[in-house]
Scaffold this active site. Structure first.
Site, PDB file in Angstrom:
ATOM      1  N   CYS A   3      28.362 -40.787   1.080  1.00  9.82           N
ATOM      2  CA  CYS A   3      28.445 -42.003   1.896  1.00  9.82           C
ATOM      3  C   CYS A   3      27.344 -42.138   2.945  1.00  9.82           C
ATOM      4  O   CYS A   3      26.529 -43.052   2.879  1.00  9.82           O
ATOM      5  CB  CYS A   3      29.806 -42.063   2.581  1.00  9.82           C
ATOM      6  SG  CYS A   3      31.166 -42.085   1.415  1.00  9.82           S
TER       7      CYS A   3
HETATM    8  N1  LIG Z   1      33.637 -39.472  -1.410  1.00  5.57           N
HETATM    9  C1  LIG Z   1      33.994 -39.987  -0.237  1.00  5.57           C
HETATM   10  O1  LIG Z   1      34.265 -39.271   0.719  1.00  5.57           O
HETATM   11  C2  LIG Z   1      34.077 -41.489  -0.037  1.00  5.57           C
HETATM   12  C3  LIG Z   1      34.717 -41.984   1.117  1.00  5.57           C
HETATM   13  C4  LIG Z   1      34.826 -43.354   1.298  1.00  5.57           C
HETATM   14  C5  LIG Z   1      34.267 -44.210   0.364  1.00  5.57           C
HETATM   15  N2  LIG Z   1      33.636 -43.722  -0.727  1.00  5.57           N
HETATM   16  C6  LIG Z   1      33.081 -44.676  -1.695  1.00  5.57           C
HETATM   17  O2  LIG Z   1      33.993 -44.738  -2.808  1.00  5.57           O
HETATM   18  C7  LIG Z   1      33.272 -44.932  -4.024  1.00  5.57           C
HETATM   19  C8  LIG Z   1      33.604 -43.813  -4.995  1.00  5.57           C
HETATM   20  O3  LIG Z   1      33.159 -42.586  -4.454  1.00  5.57           O
HETATM   21  P1  LIG Z   1      33.623 -41.188  -5.028  1.00  5.57           P
HETATM   22  O4  LIG Z   1      33.135 -40.173  -4.066  1.00  5.57           O
HETATM   23  O5  LIG Z   1      35.054 -41.216  -5.387  1.00  5.57           O
HETATM   24  O6  LIG Z   1      32.753 -41.132  -6.398  1.00  5.57           O
HETATM   25  P2  LIG Z   1      32.944 -40.109  -7.603  1.00  5.57           P
HETATM   26  O7  LIG Z   1      31.608 -39.981  -8.236  1.00  5.57           O
HETATM   27  O8  LIG Z   1      33.661 -38.883  -7.141  1.00  5.57           O
HETATM   28  O9  LIG Z   1      33.930 -40.869  -8.595  1.00  5.57           O
HETATM   29  C9  LIG Z   1      33.567 -42.014  -9.279  1.00  5.57           C
HETATM   30  C10 LIG Z   1      34.227 -41.973 -10.660  1.00  5.57           C
HETATM   31  O10 LIG Z   1      34.025 -43.223 -11.289  1.00  5.57           O
HETATM   32  C11 LIG Z   1      33.824 -42.983 -12.678  1.00  5.57           C
HETATM   33  N3  LIG Z   1      33.159 -44.147 -13.275  1.00  5.57           N
HETATM   34  C12 LIG Z   1      31.890 -44.551 -13.132  1.00  5.57           C
HETATM   35  N4  LIG Z   1      31.667 -45.691 -13.813  1.00  5.57           N
HETATM   36  C13 LIG Z   1      32.846 -46.015 -14.413  1.00  5.57           C
HETATM   37  C14 LIG Z   1      33.261 -47.079 -15.235  1.00  5.57           C
HETATM   38  N5  LIG Z   1      32.419 -48.029 -15.610  1.00  5.57           N
HETATM   39  N6  LIG Z   1      34.540 -47.096 -15.654  1.00  5.57           N
HETATM   40  C15 LIG Z   1      35.406 -46.113 -15.295  1.00  5.57           C
HETATM   41  N7  LIG Z   1      35.062 -45.077 -14.496  1.00  5.57           N
HETATM   42  C16 LIG Z   1      33.804 -45.028 -14.064  1.00  5.57           C
HETATM   43  C17 LIG Z   1      32.998 -41.719 -12.706  1.00  5.57           C
HETATM   44  O11 LIG Z   1      33.053 -41.074 -13.955  1.00  5.57           O
HETATM   45  C18 LIG Z   1      33.652 -40.913 -11.584  1.00  5.57           C
HETATM   46  O12 LIG Z   1      34.693 -40.100 -12.068  1.00  5.57           O
HETATM   47  C19 LIG Z   1      31.797 -44.992  -3.633  1.00  5.57           C
HETATM   48  O13 LIG Z   1      31.435 -46.320  -3.452  1.00  5.57           O
HETATM   49  C20 LIG Z   1      31.763 -44.274  -2.287  1.00  5.57           C
HETATM   50  O14 LIG Z   1      30.681 -44.704  -1.492  1.00  5.57           O
HETATM   51  C21 LIG Z   1      33.536 -42.365  -0.960  1.00  5.57           C
END
Ligand SMILES: NC(=O)c1ccc[n+]([C@@H]2O[C@H](COP(=O)([O-])OP(=O)(O)OC[C@H]3O[C@@H](n4cnc5c(N)ncnc54)[C@H](O)[C@@H]3O)[C@@H](O)[C@H]2O)c1
Length: 459
Positions: A291
């Site tokens: 993030c």
């Molecule tokens: N990690 C954090 O601490 C956090 C906190 C707040 C917000 N966010 C935001 O949340 C969002 C997700 O982050 P994350 O850390 O969970 O990411 P991540 O990479 O851990 O998980 C994303 C998942 O989405 C899947 N994916 C991608 N494209 C896809 C599709 N077309 N169909 C189905 N699945 C698909 C991937 O395989 C993966 O498992 C981002 O925008 C991030 O900025 C993350």
């Protein structure tokens, strides 16, 4: 200038709107609505836990077959999500993980939690949101709510998701509903989980806002409705930019205070006794995670597109990305004081996760530290209790395959320098300082160590 006010019940007079809206509200109220979460990563999986704990049946969608297989085998790939809880949910048919996107039509509420990285030129990469929108469109049916949670720049929901869904012929606010509700998950923070962090919700129209708020209110401690999709999008990116800028500020002050012999951590502890107007941020080896190092640049990209500048963001990026180099320079000086060059020195890097007590290595500054030390000829090894093998990182293809070393007396003794890059609470800092010859502490992790303090240097 664009205005993003909600259409006021654009089709409230029409029967389908009333039917879809009321029917979905009823399902949510009765907790018989099926919640489908797309993207079962660090954000999606905790969200599944929150909705199942609130009594909803959840479907989980991901394109990563390995993740689905592991979930189905009763395993969790995220340290702070308990595997037994997940497998009990699957056995009880409360959680159904799948790669079959055609089954999206079975979900009444579809929540998008896919990643939003930067591309090679450090511009927003919305390809995951775009492909998810297309996938949803193929299964979209009247009466569904679609909520985007991925962090992104304002206007993404309206310009990237809405048109793809409306191209099906279904109308937003009448047939289906659209919202943006940013995820504020803080992985590894035992005080806050998805269910206990207040949730901002912006709806495309009043019906969308209504059903989205109703859904989140069932599972999340507090829901804060805002007047548009864009306010909700801008709110999340403000929060992350605020962190990036304030971390840069204390990083810059650390360099100055170091130079004049003032301990920046003690300064911050003193400053935070002020009961108003000051919030503590802490210096470190640079930014990490999915993030804070990424999201502000979504905003700079948007600013450039509109002929504006985001100088704070650029400056913060410059200061924060310089920190690993500062740490390596300081470490070189500390070794030099002991008549040792970095070249040939045995250096143990403790912690490659980007922050305390998580198993997430994404964007971790430890990779830059490892790379710089290897380039300078050091004999580098690492330990991380949460990351047993160094993962391959896109931006660090030259890093060798490495295994986390055991923190034994012999190992610590054999090192010319131990660099504490991430302050995991599993570490016994008294033990580390006792058996190391030189400890470079970038996180003030050794603050409570009383014996052997002469071996500690802060950087
Ligand atoms: N990690 C954090 O601490 C956090 C906190 C707040 C917000 N966010 C935001 O949340 C969002 C997700 O982050 P994350 O850390 O969970 O990411 P991540 O990479 O851990 O998980 C994303 C998942 O989405 C899947 N994916 C991608 N494209 C896809 C599709 N077309 N169909 C189905 N699945 C698909 C991937 O395989 C993966 O498992 C981002 O925008 C991030 O900025 C993350």
């Amino acid at each position: 200038m664009a205005h993003y006010n909600r259409p006021v019940n654009p089709s409230s007079a029409s029967a389908p709107a009333l039917t879809s809206h009321l029917r979905l509200s009823e399902l949510i109220k009765a907790k018989t609505a099926v919640v489908g979460v797309i993207g079962l990563g660090y954000v999606g999986l905790p969200l599944v836990r929150a909705f199942t704990a609130a009594g909803f049946r959840c479907m989980g969608f991901d394109i990563d077959q390995t993740k689905i297989d592991r979930l189905r085998a009763g395993q969790s790939y995220i340290k702070h999500i308990d595997a037994t809880t997940l497998s009990n949910l699957i056995d009880a048919k409360r959680f159904d993980p799948t790669t079959d996107m055609a089954r999206l039509s079975e979900a009444d509420c579809v929540i998008i939690c896919v990643q939003t990285p930067l591309n090679e030129s450090r511009d927003p990469d919305l390809s995951h949101i775009d492909s998810t929108a297309r996938t949803i469109a193929r299964a979209l049916r009247p009466g569904q709510l679609v909520a985007l949670e991925s962090t992104t720049y304002p206007t993404t929901t309206r310009l990237h998701v809405l048109p793809v869904l409306e191209a099906t012929g279904l109308a937003c606010g009448r047939d289906f509903f659209l919202a943006f509700s940013p995820e504020r998950e803080d992985p590894g923070n035992p005080q806050f989980q998805a269910a206990t962090i207040p949730k901002i919700v912006g709806g495309y129209d009043e019906n969308s806002l209504d059903v989205a708020c109703a859904l989140y209110a069932q599972a999340i401690v507090k829901v804060i409705p805002v007047s548009s999709l864009e306010i909700a999008e801008a709110c999340k990116i403000l929060e992350n930019t605020y962190r990036a800028v304030n971390i840069a500020l204390v990083n810059e002050l650390k360099v100055l205070y170091d130079r004049i012999g003032i301990d920046v951590w003690e300064v911050i502890e003193a400053a935070k006794t002020k009961p108003f107007g000051f919030q503590a941020f802490y210096p470190g080896p640079g930014l990490g995670g999915h993030c804070i190092p990424v999201d502000p640049f979504y905003l700079s990209w948007l600013a450039r597109k509109h002929g504006e500048q985001t100088r704070f963001i650029e400056l913060a990026g410059e200061v924060n990305s310089h920190m690993p180099h500062y740490v390596i320079n300081r470490l070189g000086e500390f070794l030099n004081d002991r008549a040792k060059p970095i070249k040939g020195s045995r250096i143990a890097v403790l912690g490659v996760a980007y922050k305390r007590d998580v198993d997430d290595p994404r964007e971790s500054p430890s990779f830059e530290l490892l790379k710089s030390l290897l380039e300078r000829g050091a004999a580098v090894t690492y330990n991380d209790p949460h990351i047993p093998t160094l993962p391959r990182m896109r931006h660090y293809p030259s890093l060798p395959v490495m295994e986390s070393q055991s923190l034994t007396v012999e190992y610590l003794n054999s090192q010319d320098c131990v660099l504490i890059a991430t302050d995991h609470s599993a570490y016994d800092y008294d033990f580390i300082v006792e058996h190391a010859t030189l400890v470079v502490d970038v996180r003030n992790a050794t603050k409570n160590v009383t014996r052997g303090r002469e071996k500690i240097r802060k950087a």
